[in-house]
Write a protein that holds these residues in place. Structure first.
Motif, short mmCIF file in Angstrom:
data_model
loop_
_atom_site.label_atom_id
_atom_site.label_comp_id
_atom_site.label_asym_id
_atom_site.label_seq_id
_atom_site.Cartn_x
_atom_site.Cartn_y
_atom_site.Cartn_z
N ASN A 175 0.84 -1.20 0.00
CA ASN A 175 0.00 0.00 0.00
C ASN A 175 0.87 1.24 0.00
O ASN A 175 1.87 1.30 0.71
CB ASN A 175 -0.89 0.02 1.25
N GLY A 206 -15.91 3.95 -12.40
CA GLY A 206 -15.55 3.69 -11.00
C GLY A 206 -14.48 4.62 -10.44
O GLY A 206 -14.20 4.60 -9.23
N ALA A 207 -13.86 5.45 -11.30
CA ALA A 207 -12.70 6.24 -10.84
C ALA A 207 -13.11 7.34 -9.85
O ALA A 207 -12.34 7.67 -8.95
CB ALA A 207 -11.97 6.86 -12.03
N GLU A 215 -15.53 7.26 -7.53
CA GLU A 215 -15.71 6.64 -6.22
C GLU A 215 -14.36 6.22 -5.64
O GLU A 215 -14.08 6.43 -4.46
CB GLU A 215 -16.62 5.40 -6.34
N TRP A 216 -13.51 5.63 -6.48
CA TRP A 216 -12.19 5.20 -6.04
C TRP A 216 -11.38 6.40 -5.54
O TRP A 216 -10.83 6.38 -4.44
CB TRP A 216 -11.45 4.50 -7.19
N SER A 223 -12.52 7.95 -2.31
CA SER A 223 -12.36 7.09 -1.13
C SER A 223 -10.93 7.17 -0.58
O SER A 223 -10.64 6.65 0.50
CB SER A 223 -12.67 5.63 -1.49
N LEU A 224 -10.01 7.82 -1.32
CA LEU A 224 -8.61 7.84 -0.88
C LEU A 224 -8.43 8.65 0.40
O LEU A 224 -7.86 8.16 1.38
CB LEU A 224 -7.71 8.42 -2.00
N SER A 258 -6.98 -0.67 -14.70
CA SER A 258 -7.62 0.60 -14.38
C SER A 258 -7.18 1.06 -12.99
O SER A 258 -6.77 0.23 -12.16
CB SER A 258 -9.15 0.39 -14.37
N VAL A 309 -9.00 1.82 -10.65
CA VAL A 309 -9.87 1.25 -9.62
C VAL A 309 -9.34 -0.08 -9.10
O VAL A 309 -9.75 -0.54 -8.04
CB VAL A 309 -11.35 1.10 -10.10
N ASP A 310 -8.41 -0.70 -9.84
CA ASP A 310 -7.82 -1.97 -9.41
C ASP A 310 -6.63 -1.79 -8.47
O ASP A 310 -6.09 -2.77 -7.96
CB ASP A 310 -7.39 -2.79 -10.63
N PRO A 328 -4.87 -1.33 -5.21
CA PRO A 328 -5.30 -1.53 -3.82
C PRO A 328 -4.70 -0.49 -2.88
O PRO A 328 -3.98 -0.81 -1.96
CB PRO A 328 -4.78 -2.94 -3.51
#
Ligand SMILES: [Mg+2]
Length: 261
Positions: free
Chosen positions: A3, A26-27, A29-30, A33-34, A255, A257-258, A260
Motif C-alpha cells: 500500500n 468507478g474512478a 468513487e475510487w 475514497s482515498l 484501471s 480502480v484496481d 489496492p
C-alpha cells in the motif's frame, strides 16, 4: 503490491478517458475514497487545451473532490517558474484561455517581441509570422523560452494526429541556439514541485499514469514507484518491453480502480 500512502495521478487516460473528460468507470468513487482512508493524492497533468481553472471546474463537475493545492498542471508550473525569474510579460503561443490565465496570475500576455518570455503551448492558429516574432523576442530582447512540455504529437478533438508543443519548441531552440525551460512532466523540477510538502521519501510515492514512456520513466528516475494503467493512449502491456528494465513500471493494472491503495 504494497500500500502506498502518497499517490501522484495523471488525469487524461488515467482518471478520465479522453478530451471529453468522461471519468474512467468507478474512478470517481475510487478517488474520493482515498482521503477518508488516509491516502494523499495529487493530480499532475500536461493538459494545454484548458486553463487550469477550467479543467479544475470540469473535474469537480464530474464528481472528483480535491483541493486546488493538490492539482498541478504544466501551466501552473510555468507561472511558478516565471515568478521565480520575476518575469512580468509573456508572448504565449497558446489558446486564449491560457492567456487569460496568465493575466489573472499577474503575467501580462503581449502579442509582440517586447515580451520578457515566450511560452510554447497548443496554438492551432500558429503562423510563420508568430514564429518569427518569438525568435525576434529571444534574439533581440533576451526573452526566456518556456515550453509547457516536449510532447511530440497528440490526438486532437477531431480524432486526428496533431503536432504538439515539442516540435515547436525544438524549432525555436534551433533558430535561437537556446534551450527551452520545460514546465510539465516528465521534468524532474515538475515532479519535485508537485511533491513539495510531502514529508516522505520518493520511494513511498506511487506515480500512476497511462503513459509508461514519458510520465512513468520520469517519476522512476526520481526514485518513485510507478504504476501503468491501461485506460489511455497505450493499452498493450507488451509495450513495456521497449523500456529499459530499470525504468519499467513497477505495476500494471487495467484501471486505477484496481489499485489496492
Ligand atoms: Mg495521460
Amino acid at each position: 503490491m504494497r500500500n502506498y500512502t502518497h499517490l501522484l495521478l495523471d488525469i487524461e487516460g488515467t482518471i478520465v478517458l479522453d478530451k471529453l473528460y468522461a471519468p474512467v468507470p468507478g474512478a470517481v468513487e475510487w478517488f474520493n475514497s482515498l482521503a477518508p482512508r488516509g491516502v494523499r493524492a495529487r493530480l499532475v497533468t500536461n493538459n494545454t487545451t484548458e486553463s487550469p481553472d477550467d479543467l479544475y471546474e470540469i473535474l469537480v463537475s464530474k464528481g472528483f473532490v480535491f483541493e486546488k493545492s493538490d492539482y498541478f498542471t504544466c501551466l501552473t508550473e510555468a507561472v511558478v517558474r516565471m515568478r521565480r525569474r520575476k518575469i512580468k510579460s509573456c508572448y504565449a503561443m497558446a489558446a486564449p484561455a491560457v492567456k487569460d490565465y496568465l493575466r489573472r496570475q499577474g503575467i501580462e500576455p503581449v502579442e509582440n517581441s517586447s515580451a520578457q518570455s515566450i511560452l510554447v503551448g497548443y496554438d492551432p492558429t500558429l503562423t510563420y509570422e508568430k514564429m518569427n516574432m518569438a525568435v525576434s523576442a529571444i534574439i533581440e530582447n533576451g526573452a526566456v523560452l518556456f515550453t509547457l512540455h516536449r510532447n511530440r504529437r497528440f490526438v486532437n478533438e477531431k480524432r486526428e494526429i496533431a503536432m504538439s508543443a515539442g516540435p515547436i519548441a525544438a524549432a525555436l531552440e534551433h533558430a535561437t541556439l537556446t534551450r527551452a525551460v520545460v514546465c510539465g512532466k516528465p521534468e524532474r523540477r515538475f515532479f519535485l514541485d508537485a511533491i513539495k510538502g510531502w514529508d516522505v521519501p520518493e520511494g513511498e510515492i506511487l506515480m500512476v499514469s497511462d503513459d509508461p514512456f514519458a510520465d512513468l520513466v520520469g517519476a522512476k528516475r526520481l526514485g518513485m514507484a510507478t504504476c501503468w494503467v491501461l485506460t489511455g493512449s497505450q493499452r498493450d502491456p507488451k509495450a513495456a518491453e521497449k523500456i529499459a528494465v530499470k525504468h519499467r513500471p513497477n505495476y500494471i493494472f487495467n484501471s486505477v480502480v484496481d489499485i489496492p491503495a
